[in-house]
Design a protein around this motif. Structure first.
Motif, short mmCIF file in Angstrom:
data_model
loop_
_atom_site.label_atom_id
_atom_site.label_comp_id
_atom_site.label_asym_id
_atom_site.label_seq_id
_atom_site.Cartn_x
_atom_site.Cartn_y
_atom_site.Cartn_z
N PRO A 420 46.88 29.99 51.65
CA PRO A 420 45.53 30.42 52.01
C PRO A 420 45.29 31.91 51.75
O PRO A 420 46.22 32.72 51.78
CB PRO A 420 45.44 30.11 53.51
CG PRO A 420 46.51 29.10 53.76
CD PRO A 420 47.61 29.42 52.79
N ARG A 421 44.05 32.24 51.48
CA ARG A 421 43.68 33.64 51.28
C ARG A 421 43.87 34.44 52.58
O ARG A 421 43.77 33.88 53.68
CB ARG A 421 42.22 33.77 50.83
CG ARG A 421 41.90 33.07 49.53
CD ARG A 421 40.46 33.42 49.11
NE ARG A 421 39.53 33.24 50.20
CZ ARG A 421 38.90 32.10 50.48
NH1 ARG A 421 39.16 31.02 49.74
NH2 ARG A 421 38.05 32.02 51.49
N PRO A 422 44.11 35.73 52.47
CA PRO A 422 44.30 36.55 53.68
C PRO A 422 43.11 36.51 54.62
O PRO A 422 43.27 36.68 55.84
CB PRO A 422 44.52 37.96 53.11
CG PRO A 422 45.05 37.74 51.73
CD PRO A 422 44.37 36.50 51.23
N ASP A 423 41.89 36.32 54.08
CA ASP A 423 40.71 36.32 54.94
C ASP A 423 40.35 34.93 55.46
O ASP A 423 39.31 34.75 56.08
CB ASP A 423 39.52 36.91 54.18
CG ASP A 423 39.16 36.11 52.93
OD1 ASP A 423 39.95 35.22 52.54
OD2 ASP A 423 38.11 36.39 52.33
#
Length: 560
Positions: A420-423
């Motif tokens: 998953p993306r950091p955000d």
């Protein structure tokens, strides 16, 4: 879809189809690939006089190009509407490049053929049976989009009504001093493997290094072992192997498995030069054979090796498109831009496979290439007025990049949102790390832990299909059991599958997909087995007749 023992001839209405395989000047030829494409509106038919065949040129006779021809021929099995011609730069017709390392099991190129055994000229019976003209050892050098012709290295100029670019990709070779030396190879074709084998025998190679720790790099390391080279090394620039598929935990388990086989892994490596036997390091003209790799890492000594295999990624082979003076739109970092019908900026030129850039993304897996091939075939057939205009044509709208492979004897799989993306704040994780058994598993869940979003499996991926179903095919459905029950690998449960409704349904559902590369269902395989009979339904025959397991091979255990 089932074509056991039956010739499936098809031609494009009003035309001729040409498949052209281009290759690099310095590297081994690359496989061609085709894209599937859907369009919401019917494509504009090309006008033609009655009984005139149209000409379709497909540049590239690799796996995807071959799939495109097969699908197009199914729409014109008597070849009354379209003539098909394919150009291949390699000395033999399309073969399974995904299973390239299995070449060493037989050292027989025919074992990899996409159709049937190769004859002395490198072709197979399929081309004659399906009235497809095949030009081997002949690279297309120009596509004239104004005159609508292609010209080959041997001087053939062929007109087209539809041109399908399926040139695939070529191995990216970093600008390392010494890359021109004898003993440096790329990993892409049967000829590459044969050349490696011959060089290893002629020079008594005792050690080799593979530059690149991705999927192809690990396959290349397997090839070095199969050749019989005693010591091998994997050299990776990134901190971990397969950084697009796995994380640090998966990397640790995978490295332990690889190094237990006698292959050394070197990550964070900054390769400085390929050193020659004459000691030269920065001479780009020296033809002194390989003797070592040198590194710019502080404290790293030279690594003595006698062969270097470069497998550091791929680049789309778009040089033909670049020679059209802007007629074919090309992405900023390469690749021919396509729409969801696999059409380029010209409506009579299509692009499929690793050459095609869809939504600024190149799909390097075989399954998306096959999807593109099927889409393009249907769109071409409609554009050539071969078929009645459907209410809606199929469209290529991206692809699931989940993968399940066996690399150097180790299961490696990733699916869904595995990193998953950091955000991304709707995330929670469950992790299983068993260094004793060599198994690592990470499940990516939504924040509440009620839905499976993706995962990473290393060492035991035998329940991949179930997990993939929950994460990708039933993405909006909540899990039928607590997520923790999915975490333990089947091997830790004695090989027993969980009693899940999805598993039970899949075991009985004839529409359940078994082979994603070729879109073969459980019902398709059952029909083939019934047709062949108990004695005739060997694994080889079932694969041949159903096409299941003939792509990446990941579904072969299920087919068995």
């Amino acid at each position: 879809m089932m074509t056991c023992g039956v010739s499936t001839t098809a031609s494009v209405a009003w035309g001729m189809l040409f498949l052209l395989t281009s290759s690099t000047q310095a590297f081994v030829p690359l496989s061609s690939t085709v894209h599937y494409h859907h369009a919401s509106m019917p494509l504009s038919p090309l006008s033609a006089e009655p009984n005139d065949k149209k000409k379709v040129v497909v540049v590239g006779n690799g796996m995807v190009g071959q799939r495109f021809m097969e699908q197009l021929r199914k729409l014109d099995p008597t070849a009354h509407q379209v003539d098909i011609c394919t150009f291949g730069e390699e000395p033999r017709a399309a073969y399974n490049r995904v299973k390239l390392t299995s070449f060493f099991e037989t050292r027989d190129p025919s074992a990899l053929s996409m159709t049937s055994d190769f004859d002395e000229s490198g072709t197979t019976a399929w081309y004659k049976d399906n009235q497809v003209t095949l030009h081997l050892n002949d690279k297309v050098t120009e596509v004239d989009t104004q005159e609508q012709t292609v010209t080959s290295a041997q001087g053939r100029t062929v007109p087209y009504d539809i041109c399908v670019m399926a040139t695939g990709s070529y191995p990216f070779v970093p600008p390392i001093p010494g890359k021109q030396r004898p003993g440096v190879f790329v990993y892409r074709t049967i000829e590459d493997l044969q050349a490696m084998l011959q060089y290893a025998q002629d020079h008594n190679v005792q050690s080799a290094a593979v530059i690149g720790g991705g999927l192809l790099g690990l396959e290349a390391a397997k090839a070095a072992q199969d050749i019989g080279i005693p010591a091998s090394h994997i050299i990776e620039f990134a901190p971990i192997l397969m950084c697009r598929q796995i994380d640090d935990g998966g990397h640790a388990v995978l490295v332990n498995k690889i190094e237990s086989m006698g292959i050394q892994v070197h990550c964070n490596a900054r390769t400085q030069a390929i050193v020659g036997q004459d000691g030269s390091t920065d001479d780009n003209d020296s033809m002194s054979p390989v003797a070592a790799l040198s590194f710019s890492n502080e404290g790293w000594e030279d690594l003595p090796v006698q062969m270097v295999i470069v497998s550091a990624g791929i680049k789309p082979r778009d040089e033909l498109a670049r020679g059209t003076d802007g007629a074919l739109a090309i992405g900023e970092r390469g690749g021919i831009v396509i729409n969801d019908s696999c059409q380029t900026s010209l409506d009579n030129v299509y692009a499929i496979g690793e050459i095609a850039l869809y939504n600024n993304f190149i799909y390097g897996l075989i399954a998306p290439g096959y999807t593109m091939a099927n889409v393009a075939a249907q769109c071409v057939a409609q554009q050539l007025d071969m078929t009645d205009a459907p209410d809606e044509l199929p469209a290529f709208q991206g692809a699931d990049m989940s993968t399940k492979l066996k690399l150097l004897g180790c299961d490696v799989a990733s699916f869904g949102v595995n990193q998953p993306r950091p955000d991304d704040d709707d995330v929670s994780y469950l992790t299983w790390n068993d260094p004793v058994s060599g198994i690592y598993r990470k499940l990516v869940l939504n924040k509440d832990g009620t839905k499976l979003r993706g995962g990473i499996l290393v060492g035991d991926a035998s329940d991949y299909d179930t997990l993939h179903t929950y994460a990708v095919k039933q993405v909006d459905q909540e899990l039928p059991v607590p997520a923790a029950m999915l975490l333990a690998p089947p091997s830790a449960r004695g090989g027993d599958a969980l009693d899940l409704g999805a598993d039970a349904a899949a075991n009985d559902d004839p529409t359940a997909q078994i082979c994603s590369c070729n879109d073969v269902t459980r019902g398709d395989i059952a029909s083939v087995i019934a047709e062949l009979g108990v004695e005739g339904a060997t694994l080889a025959q079932v694969k041949k007749c159903s096409q299941a397991g003939t792509g990446c091979g990941g579904c072969e255990p299920q087919v068995k």
